[in-house]
Scaffold this motif. Structure first.
Motif, PDB file in Angstrom:
ATOM      1  N   VAL A  36      -5.263  34.501  39.508  1.00 42.00           N
ATOM      2  CA  VAL A  36      -4.051  33.692  39.083  1.00 42.00           C
ATOM      3  C   VAL A  36      -3.126  33.832  39.994  1.00 42.00           C
ATOM      4  O   VAL A  36      -2.457  32.786  40.463  1.00 42.00           O
ATOM      5  CB  VAL A  36      -3.720  34.628  37.810  1.00 42.00           C
ATOM      6  N   ASP A  37      -2.834  34.987  40.697  1.00 46.52           N
ATOM      7  CA  ASP A  37      -1.759  35.096  41.780  1.00 46.52           C
ATOM      8  C   ASP A  37      -2.054  34.270  42.787  1.00 46.52           C
ATOM      9  O   ASP A  37      -1.083  33.635  43.434  1.00 46.52           O
ATOM     10  CB  ASP A  37      -1.747  36.626  42.195  1.00 46.52           C
ATOM     11  N   TYR A  38      -3.316  34.128  43.305  1.00 45.33           N
ATOM     12  CA  TYR A  38      -3.498  33.369  44.556  1.00 45.33           C
ATOM     13  C   TYR A  38      -3.384  32.087  44.066  1.00 45.33           C
ATOM     14  O   TYR A  38      -2.817  31.006  44.831  1.00 45.33           O
ATOM     15  CB  TYR A  38      -4.902  33.358  44.870  1.00 45.33           C
ATOM     16  N   GLY A  39      -3.678  31.618  43.034  1.00 46.36           N
ATOM     17  CA  GLY A  39      -3.233  30.141  42.608  1.00 46.36           C
ATOM     18  C   GLY A  39      -1.886  29.764  42.550  1.00 46.36           C
ATOM     19  O   GLY A  39      -1.724  28.764  43.243  1.00 46.36           O
ATOM     20  N   VAL A  40      -1.211  30.737  42.001  1.00 46.70           N
ATOM     21  CA  VAL A  40       0.545  30.593  42.059  1.00 46.70           C
ATOM     22  C   VAL A  40       0.787  30.456  43.393  1.00 46.70           C
ATOM     23  O   VAL A  40       1.669  29.665  44.042  1.00 46.70           O
ATOM     24  CB  VAL A  40       0.812  31.716  41.192  1.00 46.70           C
TER      25      VAL A  40
END
Lengths: 119, 637
Positions: A36-40
């Motif tokens: 999720v972090d990488y997506g953001v």
């Protein structure tokens, strides 16, 4: 501003959330949070990108006179992404260390077994 | 001079965190000195802002490194302290200072205290920074530091049962919330190309809402919903408050979830200014109503003192969210007042729970009892807290709950919407249930029989009693001198939340807001009828005496003989008579068994949902975020 990046970031966020919601293995849950972090991060860094843009070294007068207002890559999102990556790394490290300690105590990292606090 | 105070307070706390780790990890004296010095200076610096901000009505702005806006574009990171920020900052400094004093003796027997105080100062500094910053990304960073320190502190006593598990759940749900917030902030940046709250507010209000900003709003509201633990994001809160050291539980319920409430108010009222839309109001109010009801019903069945308080904490936040969701000046005033009172009385209750844990070594309601003889001072403090949270006059909880009822009912009359009337009734019922569950706690912990193994219990040391006394005094004073609190704290804060122009102009330069066509939302200055808690107290006493005379005078109220030959289980008899029953102990879980039996179906569902499995909680979080997003897209204009 590349549409592929936006789509990719949304896909990453959704995949990450899917992982957190469906996988019972706590390490996989942590990996999901990471995704999720990488997506953001991808979303943020794409927001400031300009195809063919240069480094953001300019004078205020250039901007105000309308000399190609979009000729550089916006530096702010890159700073935000950097901060976000650092925070994300810390959170991941902490989550994994908690998982290690949970494993020592509960002898299991299955979410179904780690539920002594409930109700 | 004064404009440096806020940033100095935040920096001092972070600096203190580093210094404790470097110099104080071995030496207890140095460690405690550094911690209390940093906390006390921060307290003084923030209290010094009361006069200029609250009384003179100034707004303090500070640009880091003096990077003031150029040509109407905010480049640097700004701190901006209006009355709303200062209101929450006051709650924050009061809470962490008292918690620090309490920790000195409460935590004295623990190991690795250097780490404890480092994390404590980091948590304090991050929440203080969060409520005073004027920059959305700075806000996110502070939220992350807050989550990080909270998780570490939740799992601090990691040899105890459940701490690691609670920490992990907190981390998963908390960082999901942070990611939502960050995505929302990224979307706002994509729309406005600025991170300054004042400038975003000005630009959004002239551009109108686009799909991007609606999405951003939904994600940020969900993110701060996670931080303020509204249902269904509340699940990690119950675990974390229960297993964290009590001084930290107090910080969690006193300032960490207030930070979430502050974020909601800041985002809804100032940055997006959508609270004049009836659908948004309805959405927030419904979330608040559900939160307060589920929180209190879950609290009724708990067997663990701190877990029970945790569910009450969730329930009281429901009141706050309901009130701020009304979008009226009265609603906002009552919400802020209840937030403040919640900080006071819930902090007090957690401190008494900590005192019980310190003195007896357990917080299990079924193992405690009769402590009023051994710990009379703690008992009195607990009773003051319990009366406050249950809303008895003349304590502070009565005034703010009354305001919430009044605000919701006024809303129902004004808008003609029946739902708000139902919300008023729910709020009343929840208050009754709160009283009921505190009767249970009082009976199970402080009254009743003293178990043999607790005969040697002693009162806690004075250093732990002083914070409790201060909190108790504040609870009573805020209830009695309510008009003063309203005049100097609530009214300026409400005004600050509803009048954005000054906020924008102070940050971006005079006339900036007017240049973009931003005007103040019409606000009637919190006009509510005046009442006096003392009058209500006298009225209640008179009614009580009258009811007592009437009831004891009538024949039907006298005791009835037991049927011969039928064996009664004394445990389940409401009133006792006879030898055997007289000495039987009523445990904490025995009171209200009838209620629990009647609501068996409801509780089965609810306890099934609170399964303790972290992935289930993650599913709730995602579903609730999806609902918020969907509602905002469908109903927002």
């Amino acid at each position: 501003m590349i549409i592929v990046n936006y789509i990719a970031s949304i896909v990453l966020i959704v995949l990450g959330l899917y992982t957190v919601c469906t996988k019972k293995n706590l390490i996989k849950v942590v990996l999901g949070l990471g995704i999720v972090d990488y997506g953001v991060n991808l979303l943020i860094v794409s927001l400031g990108f300009n195809d063919g843009g240069t480094a953001p070294i300019y004078q205020m007068s250039d901007l105000l006179n309308g000399v190609a207002p979009h000729f550089f890559v916006d530096p702010v999102p890159q700073a935000l992404t950097l901060t976000s990556i650092v925070i994300g790394a810390c959170v991941d490290a902490m989550a994994l260390s908690l998982v290690i300690m949970i494993y020592r105590k509960y002898k299991s990292i299955n979410a179904d077994d780690v539920r002594r606090l409930h109700g | 001079m004064i404009q440096h105070f806020p940033v100095l307070a935040v920096m001092l706390l972070f600096l203190g965190a580093f210094c404790v780790e470097i110099f104080g990890s071995k030496n207890e004296g140095i460690r405690n000195t550094i911690t209390m010095l940093a906390a006390t200076i921060a307290l003084v610096l923030i209290y010094a802002l009361i006069k200029p901000v609250m009384i003179d009505g100034e707004i303090i702005s500070y640009w880091m490194g003096n990077w003031a806006p150029v040509s109407g574009y905010a480049i640097g990171i700004g701190y901006e302290i209006d009355a709303l920020s200062l209101f929450f900052a006051l709650l924050v400094v009061t809470t962490f200072w008292l918690s620090g004093v309490y920790s000195l003796s409460y935590m004295a027997n623990d190991h690795h205290l250097g780490h404890y105080y480092t994390l404590y100062l980091m948590l304090s500094g991050s929440v203080l920074g969060l409520v005073m910053t004027g920059d959305v990304f700075n806000m996110f960073v502070m939220v992350e530091i807050m989550t990080f320190a909270s998780v570490a502190l939740t799992a601090f006593r990691n040899e105890n049962e459940g701490t690691l598990e609670a920490g992990f759940k907190y981390l998963v749900i908390g960082s999901m919330g942070s990611s939502f917030t960050l995505t929302g902030i990224a979307l706002i940046y994509g729309q406005c190309h600025t991170l300054n709250m004042a400038q975003i507010s000005a630009q959004l209000s002239c551009g109108g809402l686009t799909p991007t900003t609606v999405m951003a709003l939904a994600l940020i509201v969900a993110g701060f919903g996670v931080k303020s633990y509204i249902v269904p994001f509340h699940t990690p809160a119950a675990d974390a408050y229960m297993v964290a050291p009590t001084s930290i539980s107090m910080i969690f319920s006193g300032m960490v979830n207030k930070a979430g409430v502050y974020g909601m108010i800041r985002v809804l009222y100032i940055i997006f200014r959508v609270m004049d839309q009836s659908n948004v109001q309805m959405l927030i109010v419904l979330f608040g109503a559900v939160t307060m009801f589920i929180g209190v019903t879950m609290a009724l069945t708990q067997h663990e003192f701190k877990r029970l308080l945790a569910f009450h904490s969730i329930s009281q936040i429901g009141y706050v969210i309901t009130a701020i969701g009304l979008g009226s000046a009265l609603g906002l005033t009552s919400g802020l007042f209840h937030a403040m009172n919640h900080t006071l009385f819930k902090g007090l209750l957690f401190l008494t729970a900590g005192a019980v844990l310190y003195a007896t070594g357990t917080t299990n309601l079924d193992k405690l009892g009769g402590l009023s003889k051994r710990m009379p001072k703690t008992t009195i403090c607990f009773l003051i807290g319990a009366f406050s949270i249950s809303g008895l006059p003349p304590f502070n909880g009565f005034v703010s709950k009354w305001l919430v009822y009044q605000a919701t009912y006024t809303k129902a009359v004004e808008s003609g919407n029946f739902v708000y009337a139902i919300v008023t009734v729910v709020a009343l019922v929840v208050s009754v249930m709160t009283l009921a569950s505190f009767i249970k706690v009082t009976q199970a912990v402080f009254f009743g029989q003293l178990p043999a193994e607790l005969k040697k219990t002693k009162e806690v040391p004075a250093a732990m009693l002083v914070p409790m006394y201060i909190m108790s005094a504040l609870c009573v004073l805020c209830g009695i001198f309510y008009p003063i609190v309203n005049k100097y704290l609530l009214y300026p804060a409400t005004n600050a939340a509803l009048n954005v122009t000054n906020y924008i102009d102070k940050m971006m330069g005079d006339g900036y807001a007017a240049g973009l066509g931003v005007s103040n939302i019409e606000v009637a200055p919190a006009a509510f009828s005046f009442w006096n808690p003392i009058v209500w107290l006298i009225l209640f006493v008179v009614i009580f005496i009258a009811a007592f005379i009437v009831i004891t005078g009538s024949k039907s109220s006298r005791g009835q003989l037991l049927q011969p030959g039928v064996k009664y289980d004394p445990k389940y008899a409401t009133f006792f008579s006879g030898e055997e029953e007289l000495f039987s102990q009523v445990g904490g879980s025995d009171l209200f068994w009838g209620f629990k039996t009647d609501w068996k179906g409801y509780y089965r569902v609810l306890e099934g949902l609170h399964s303790g499995i972290v992935t289930d909680y993650a599913v709730f979080t995602v579903i609730a975020t999806a609902i918020i997003t969907l509602c905002m897209f469908i109903f927002m204009r």
